[in-house]
Design a protein around this motif. Structure first.
Motif, PDB file in Angstrom:
ATOM      1  N   ARG A  37      29.551  38.732  39.480  1.00  0.00           N
ATOM      2  CA  ARG A  37      29.864  39.279  38.176  1.00  0.00           C
ATOM      3  C   ARG A  37      29.895  38.165  37.131  1.00  0.00           C
ATOM      4  O   ARG A  37      30.113  36.995  37.452  1.00  0.00           O
ATOM      5  CB  ARG A  37      31.201  40.018  38.200  1.00  0.00           C
ATOM      6  CG  ARG A  37      32.427  39.128  38.336  1.00  0.00           C
ATOM      7  CD  ARG A  37      33.673  39.985  38.487  1.00  0.00           C
ATOM      8  NE  ARG A  37      34.900  39.184  38.423  1.00  0.00           N
ATOM      9  CZ  ARG A  37      36.124  39.683  38.604  1.00  0.00           C
ATOM     10  NH1 ARG A  37      36.279  40.978  38.878  1.00  0.00           N
ATOM     11  NH2 ARG A  37      37.179  38.894  38.515  1.00  0.00           N
ATOM     12  N   VAL A  47      31.631  37.847  43.909  1.00  0.00           N
ATOM     13  CA  VAL A  47      32.684  38.836  44.142  1.00  0.00           C
ATOM     14  C   VAL A  47      32.819  39.091  45.643  1.00  0.00           C
ATOM     15  O   VAL A  47      33.910  38.997  46.201  1.00  0.00           O
ATOM     16  CB  VAL A  47      32.386  40.160  43.419  1.00  0.00           C
ATOM     17  CG1 VAL A  47      33.458  41.197  43.733  1.00  0.00           C
ATOM     18  CG2 VAL A  47      32.254  39.939  41.920  1.00  0.00           C
ATOM     19  N   TYR A  58      34.997  37.667  50.684  1.00  0.00           N
ATOM     20  CA  TYR A  58      35.468  38.095  49.373  1.00  0.00           C
ATOM     21  C   TYR A  58      36.012  36.926  48.567  1.00  0.00           C
ATOM     22  O   TYR A  58      36.589  35.994  49.123  1.00  0.00           O
ATOM     23  CB  TYR A  58      36.566  39.146  49.512  1.00  0.00           C
ATOM     24  CG  TYR A  58      36.143  40.424  50.192  1.00  0.00           C
ATOM     25  CD1 TYR A  58      36.427  40.660  51.529  1.00  0.00           C
ATOM     26  CD2 TYR A  58      35.443  41.405  49.484  1.00  0.00           C
ATOM     27  CE1 TYR A  58      36.028  41.838  52.151  1.00  0.00           C
ATOM     28  CE2 TYR A  58      35.042  42.580  50.095  1.00  0.00           C
ATOM     29  CZ  TYR A  58      35.340  42.792  51.434  1.00  0.00           C
ATOM     30  OH  TYR A  58      34.947  43.954  52.042  1.00  0.00           O
ATOM     31  N   VAL A  62      39.743  39.237  44.564  1.00  0.00           N
ATOM     32  CA  VAL A  62      39.572  40.623  45.037  1.00  0.00           C
ATOM     33  C   VAL A  62      40.886  41.153  45.597  1.00  0.00           C
ATOM     34  O   VAL A  62      41.243  42.309  45.367  1.00  0.00           O
ATOM     35  CB  VAL A  62      38.451  40.694  46.088  1.00  0.00           C
ATOM     36  CG1 VAL A  62      38.459  42.040  46.798  1.00  0.00           C
ATOM     37  CG2 VAL A  62      37.105  40.448  45.436  1.00  0.00           C
ATOM     38  N   ASP A  88      38.733  42.655  35.479  1.00  0.00           N
ATOM     39  CA  ASP A  88      37.531  42.923  36.279  1.00  0.00           C
ATOM     40  C   ASP A  88      36.349  43.317  35.395  1.00  0.00           C
ATOM     41  O   ASP A  88      35.232  43.483  35.894  1.00  0.00           O
ATOM     42  CB  ASP A  88      37.787  44.053  37.280  1.00  0.00           C
ATOM     43  CG  ASP A  88      38.784  43.661  38.362  1.00  0.00           C
ATOM     44  OD1 ASP A  88      39.642  44.501  38.699  1.00  0.00           O
ATOM     45  OD2 ASP A  88      38.703  42.517  38.859  1.00  0.00           O
ATOM     46  N   TYR A  92      28.077  43.322  36.529  1.00  0.00           N
ATOM     47  CA  TYR A  92      28.013  43.089  37.971  1.00  0.00           C
ATOM     48  C   TYR A  92      26.557  43.080  38.429  1.00  0.00           C
ATOM     49  O   TYR A  92      25.787  43.990  38.076  1.00  0.00           O
ATOM     50  CB  TYR A  92      28.798  44.161  38.715  1.00  0.00           C
ATOM     51  CG  TYR A  92      30.291  43.944  38.650  1.00  0.00           C
ATOM     52  CD1 TYR A  92      30.982  44.125  37.445  1.00  0.00           C
ATOM     53  CD2 TYR A  92      31.019  43.562  39.780  1.00  0.00           C
ATOM     54  CE1 TYR A  92      32.350  43.909  37.368  1.00  0.00           C
ATOM     55  CE2 TYR A  92      32.391  43.351  39.709  1.00  0.00           C
ATOM     56  CZ  TYR A  92      33.048  43.522  38.512  1.00  0.00           C
ATOM     57  OH  TYR A  92      34.407  43.311  38.429  1.00  0.00           O
TER      58      TYR A  92
END
Length: 124
Positions: A37, A47, A58, A62, A88, A92
């Motif tokens: 992202r 991400v 991850y 996250v 967030d 993406y």
């Protein structure tokens, strides 16, 4: 190899979204599939990634909120995002690493390709 990403949108904080990415074209196999992202003014960051055996990796931010999965029969990778936060908010991008077709259908040259990006906006 082309990637088509979908599933972004606008959601309230605490909500959920699922991003999907499908790979198409001519290739021998896919090794890693992942999501990155990029927020305005910031560098692109990983991400989540998943290897061919299905082991996920991850980013620390996250915090057990997202789940990455892949379907090798369909050449797709999904990112299920829960408990979304305003931070967030970003574009993406899906990314796929693999091998093109070599001689006699053996693995050929490696490739890494990016999808077009899908916007996720989380309102507070």
């Amino acid at each position: 190899v082309q990637l088509q990403a979908s599933g972004g949108g606008l959601v309230q904080a605490g909500g959920s979204l699922t991003l999907s990415c499908a790979a198409s074209g001519s290739f021998h196999s896919i090794s890693y599939m992942g999501w990155y992202r990029q927020a305005p003014g910031k560098e692109r960051e990983m991400v989540a990634r998943i290897n061919r055996p299905g082991d996920p990796n991850y980013a620390a931010f996250v915090q057990d909120r997202f789940t990455i999965s892949r379907d090798d029969a369909k050449n797709t990778v999904d990112l299920h995002m829960n408990n979304l936060k305003p931070e967030d908010t970003a574009a993406y991008y899906c990314n796929v690493d693999g091998f093109l077709v070599g001689k006699g259908w053996s693995p050929g040259r490696s490739f890494s390709t990016w999808g077009q990006g899908t916007q996720v906006t989380v309102s507070s």
